[in-house]
Design a protein around this motif. Structure first.
Motif, PDB file in Angstrom:
ATOM      1  N   GLU A  33       0.821  -1.216   0.000  1.00  0.00           N
ATOM      2  CA  GLU A  33       0.000   0.000   0.000  1.00  0.00           C
ATOM      3  C   GLU A  33       0.858   1.270   0.000  1.00  0.00           C
ATOM      4  OE1 GLU A  33      -0.039  -1.753   4.248  1.00  0.00           O
ATOM      5  OE2 GLU A  33      -0.214  -2.461   2.175  1.00  0.00           O
ATOM      6  N   GLU A  34       2.061   1.193   0.580  1.00  0.00           N
ATOM      7  CA  GLU A  34       2.951   2.347   0.568  1.00  0.00           C
ATOM      8  C   GLU A  34       3.486   2.603  -0.842  1.00  0.00           C
ATOM      9  OE1 GLU A  34       7.006   3.964   2.837  1.00  0.00           O
ATOM     10  OE2 GLU A  34       5.984   2.147   3.547  1.00  0.00           O
ATOM     11  N   ALA A  37       0.625   4.123  -2.840  1.00  0.00           N
ATOM     12  CA  ALA A  37       0.427   5.539  -2.519  1.00  0.00           C
ATOM     13  C   ALA A  37       1.486   6.403  -3.191  1.00  0.00           C
ATOM     14  CB  ALA A  37       0.450   5.739  -1.005  1.00  0.00           C
ATOM     15  N   SER A  41       1.117   9.365  -6.087  1.00  0.00           N
ATOM     16  CA  SER A  41       1.731  10.676  -5.918  1.00  0.00           C
ATOM     17  C   SER A  41       2.594  11.038  -7.121  1.00  0.00           C
ATOM     18  CB  SER A  41       2.573  10.687  -4.641  1.00  0.00           C
ATOM     19  OG  SER A  41       3.303  11.884  -4.540  1.00  0.00           O
ATOM     20  N   SER A 137      -6.798  12.182   3.259  1.00  0.00           N
ATOM     21  CA  SER A 137      -6.061  11.045   3.836  1.00  0.00           C
ATOM     22  C   SER A 137      -5.161  10.380   2.799  1.00  0.00           C
ATOM     23  CB  SER A 137      -7.051  10.030   4.412  1.00  0.00           C
ATOM     24  OG  SER A 137      -7.919   9.550   3.400  1.00  0.00           O
ATOM     25  N   ARG A 138      -5.608  10.350   1.537  1.00  0.00           N
ATOM     26  CA  ARG A 138      -4.788   9.729   0.486  1.00  0.00           C
ATOM     27  C   ARG A 138      -3.513  10.543   0.242  1.00  0.00           C
ATOM     28  NH1 ARG A 138      -5.993   6.340  -3.825  1.00  0.00           N
ATOM     29  NH2 ARG A 138      -4.038   5.676  -4.802  1.00  0.00           N
ATOM     30  N   ALA A 140      -2.078  12.504   2.410  1.00  0.00           N
ATOM     31  CA  ALA A 140      -1.231  12.356   3.602  1.00  0.00           C
ATOM     32  C   ALA A 140      -0.457  11.045   3.562  1.00  0.00           C
ATOM     33  CB  ALA A 140      -2.094  12.434   4.858  1.00  0.00           C
ATOM     34  N   ARG A 141      -1.120   9.963   3.177  1.00  0.00           N
ATOM     35  CA  ARG A 141      -0.423   8.667   3.093  1.00  0.00           C
ATOM     36  C   ARG A 141       0.651   8.679   2.019  1.00  0.00           C
ATOM     37  NH1 ARG A 141      -5.701   6.690   3.340  1.00  0.00           N
ATOM     38  NH2 ARG A 141      -5.588   6.085   1.134  1.00  0.00           N
ATOM     39  N   SER A 142       0.359   9.334   0.896  1.00  0.00           N
ATOM     40  CA  SER A 142       1.313   9.350  -0.211  1.00  0.00           C
ATOM     41  C   SER A 142       2.616  10.036   0.166  1.00  0.00           C
ATOM     42  CB  SER A 142       0.694  10.065  -1.426  1.00  0.00           C
ATOM     43  OG  SER A 142      -0.457   9.372  -1.881  1.00  0.00           O
ATOM     44  N   ALA A 144       3.573  10.555   3.424  1.00  0.00           N
ATOM     45  CA  ALA A 144       3.944  10.187   4.800  1.00  0.00           C
ATOM     46  C   ALA A 144       3.871  11.401   5.719  1.00  0.00           C
ATOM     47  CB  ALA A 144       5.332   9.567   4.837  1.00  0.00           C
ATOM     48  N   SER A 146       1.046  13.941   8.240  1.00  0.00           N
ATOM     49  CA  SER A 146      -0.209  13.912   8.963  1.00  0.00           C
ATOM     50  C   SER A 146      -1.281  14.644   8.156  1.00  0.00           C
ATOM     51  CB  SER A 146      -0.061  14.575  10.332  1.00  0.00           C
ATOM     52  OG  SER A 146       0.150  15.972  10.183  1.00  0.00           O
ATOM     53  N   GLU A 147      -2.537  14.286   8.396  1.00  0.00           N
ATOM     54  CA  GLU A 147      -3.620  14.954   7.681  1.00  0.00           C
ATOM     55  C   GLU A 147      -3.692  16.430   8.045  1.00  0.00           C
ATOM     56  OE1 GLU A 147      -7.399  13.058   7.837  1.00  0.00           O
ATOM     57  OE2 GLU A 147      -6.609  11.060   7.353  1.00  0.00           O
TER      58      GLU A 147
END
Length: 603
Positions: A33-34, A37, A41, A137-138, A140-142, A144, A146-147
């Motif tokens: 998943e990382e 993401a 990006s 959230s997507r 932020a994950r892409s 790394a 925080s939201e």
């Protein structure tokens, strides 16, 4: 592929198919998943940072950027078709070295202290993903992040393009860009941008200019009323994501809600405690004018029997040991209240209270006051012996008499001055009507700056209102002696010193042998990283004698140059490795930018 990477740190474009992960890369296992993401990006924002590679006999091995490499390989396997306008990132920019030791060092640096994107580039990357429909959230994950961090950056993305361009060119600071988000319109934002670009203007000043007539949510009135109640009553507000507060735009509505809730709270307390009357005071304290004609009542002290005192002591011991149950705590509270005493029913029936809201304590009550004499209902009120205007005149005369005597009391006046300026008194308790203005000395980025503790302590926000300024407190202050008093005065007056334009500050700096380097050291984050690359090149050549012959510094990225110079200023091992002489080191230790120097004194 030609294996001609002989200079250190070459940036080359390498076909993606020729790149593979190096065993030196510390991130050998990456969650699927990382990688996904990161692929999204890259598909939206592009490759914003090059990869780091090591030239080996088998080809180029990636020591830094393993997640990006895997994401690029995934996009390539999809045929670069994830989005219609996706431009293939192939070949890939890779910074390459053939030196194994350097590759090892790069691998550690890349994976533990990766250089951050410029804020403007980061903002644009987030905005590009948002335009593609990516959720908060997507994004932020892409990256790394925080939201909350992404939400604040996306707020900056809503600034006019010219503001982001100015941020990228370092014509305004990140803090200034944050302040500009409070502009009510793009036109207003550009107007303020034009006035602050390239000037020494504090962001907080811009915040105040862009929010005139508003009340911050930290104001005691807003805290007391509550933001939800204000909004429910039709109030409008503007959220400042960066200052973690909201600006209330309808002060008149806030004042009405404040008065209504205050009056209701005053009545609730009056009824609960049995007072004859209760008055709501909108000020932060009960003014003297509200109580000057009233008689202050005092609570009657309580008294416990010897047996109750012993019981109270036993309960306090059990409470300290955490062994007290609910019934025991109730009994403890009862005995403590009885020992403390209180107002009698007769006092409550003929007296009243003032209720107010302070910044420090919130809802507060001042008990208890009584009219000096009761006037029967319907009976005509006798005229006062002295009208209020005459009483005020007499008070002025009384003060004038005191001032006349104080003019001959130099030592006493110095004590009072020191106590007013440095005693931390409540504003209304200061005996002298003097309010010093501390000059702003806290840099926007304070890394590398270390003020003496007694000066640094005043840079911290102080929410305490301080003592009341009683005669006993003043005598305790005087008892500490003239040396203490003079030190307080010296420190308080020093904090008000401003540069001015007469040249006095420069003359004093020379007279006192002021050395800025005693409190300031050039660091990458606080100074060097904020300068242009050309400035850093010239500074290196100025401080390192052999720099003219060695051009490796000029080939470094700006961030690497800043780190190298930071080590030159702070690390003796770096100077030793460069073979610098004692004179060279002394020059480095004394160096300051021209802007920190004092101008020549004329006249």
């Amino acid at each position: 592929m030609a294996k001609d990477f002989i200079s250190r740190g070459d940036l080359r474009l390498i076909p993606l198919a020729e790149l593979r992960l190096s065993p030196l890369n510390s991130r050998q296992e990456i969650a699927a998943e990382e990688v996904e993401a990161m692929a999204e990006s890259l598909a939206v924002a592009g490759l914003l940072q090059n990869l780091i590679g090591h030239l080996t006999p088998a080809g180029i091995e990636i020591v830094g950027g393993g997640t990006r490499l895997r994401a690029l390989q995934r996009l390539a396997a999809e045929g670069w078709s994830r989005h219609p306008d996706l431009i293939p990132i192939d070949p890939v920019p890779v910074k390459v070295t053939a030196d194994l030791q350097e590759a090892v060092a790069w691998a550690g640096t890349e994976n533990s202290a990766r250089s951050a994107l410029h804020p403007a580039d980061e903002v644009r990357a987030y905005a590009a993903m948002r335009e593609r429909g990516a959720s908060l959230s997507r994004i932020a994950r892409s990256f790394a992040r925080s939201e909350a961090h992404v939400e604040r950056r996306l707020k900056l993305a809503d600034l006019p393009a010219e503001a982001l361009t100015a941020l990228r060119a370092n014509e305004i600071s990140l803090e200034m860009a944050k302040a500009l988000t409070l502009a009510p319109s793009g036109a207003r934002c550009l107007e303020v941008l034009t006035s602050v670009r390239g000037r020494d203007v504090r962001p907080e000043q811009v915040r105040r200019e862009l929010t005139p007539g508003t009340v911050p949510s930290t104001d005691r009135r807003a805290v007391f009323v509550g933001l939800e109640a204000y909004l429910a009553a039709g109030g409008t507000s503007q959220r400042d994501l960066f200052a973690d507060r909201t600006h209330l735009e309808d002060e008149a509505l806030l004042d009405r809600l404040f008065a209504e809730k205050g009056a209701a709270e005053a009545e609730r307390i009056r009824a609960a405690e049995g007072w004859e009357w209760a008055t709501w005071v909108p000020e932060e304290y009960v003014p003297w004018t509200a109580t000057q004609k009233l008689v202050r009542l005092h609570a009657r002290p309580g008294k416990l029997s010897d047996g109750e005192e012993a019981e109270l002591a036993a309960l306090e011991d059990r409470e300290a040991d955490g062994a007290l149950d609910e019934a025991g705590r109730a009994r403890l509270a009862e005995l403590e209240a009885r020992r403390e005493g209180g107002f009698t029913d007769a006092q409550r029936a003929s007296a009243g209270i003032f209720v107010y809201c302070s910044s420090r304590d919130g809802l507060s009550v001042e008990r208890a006051y009584q009219q000096p004499r009761a006037v029967p209902r319907g009976a005509p009120e006798a005229a006062p012996d002295l009208p209020q205007s005459l009483i005020e005149d007499l008070h002025r005369i009384r003060l004038g008499a005191l001032q006349a005597r104080l003019m001959d009391q130099s030592e006493l006046m110095l004590d009072l001055l020191a106590w007013s300026l440095g005693g931390g008194l409540r504003p209304w308790a200061r005996p002298l009507a003097i309010s010093p203005t501390d000059q702003p000395i806290a840099p926007e980025k304070g890394e590398g700056t270390s003020y003496p503790p007694r000066l640094a302590a005043r840079l911290e926000p102080n929410t305490s209102l301080g003592p009341d300024g009683t005669p006993a407190e003043f005598e305790a202050f005087r008892a500490q002696g003239k040396k203490h008093r003079n030190q307080i005065l010296t420190e308080a007056l020093a904090r008000t010193f401003c540069t001015g334009s007469s040249g006095l500050s420069a003359a004093l700096a020379r007279q006192l042998a002021v050395e800025v380097r005693r409190i300031w050291t050039p660091t990458a984050q606080g100074f060097l990283g904020r300068c242009s690359a050309g400035y850093l090149d010239r500074l290196w050549s100025e401080l390192v004698p052999a720099a003219e012959a060695d051009q490796s510094f000029q080939k470094l990225k700006k961030g690497e140059k800043a780190k190298r110079l930071e080590a030159l200023f702070a690390d003796p091992a770096t100077r030793e490795a460069l073979g610098l002489s004692r004179e060279d080191c002394a020059k480095i230790d004394a160096w300051v930018p021209a802007e920190l120097g004092w101008p020549e004194v004329t006249g």
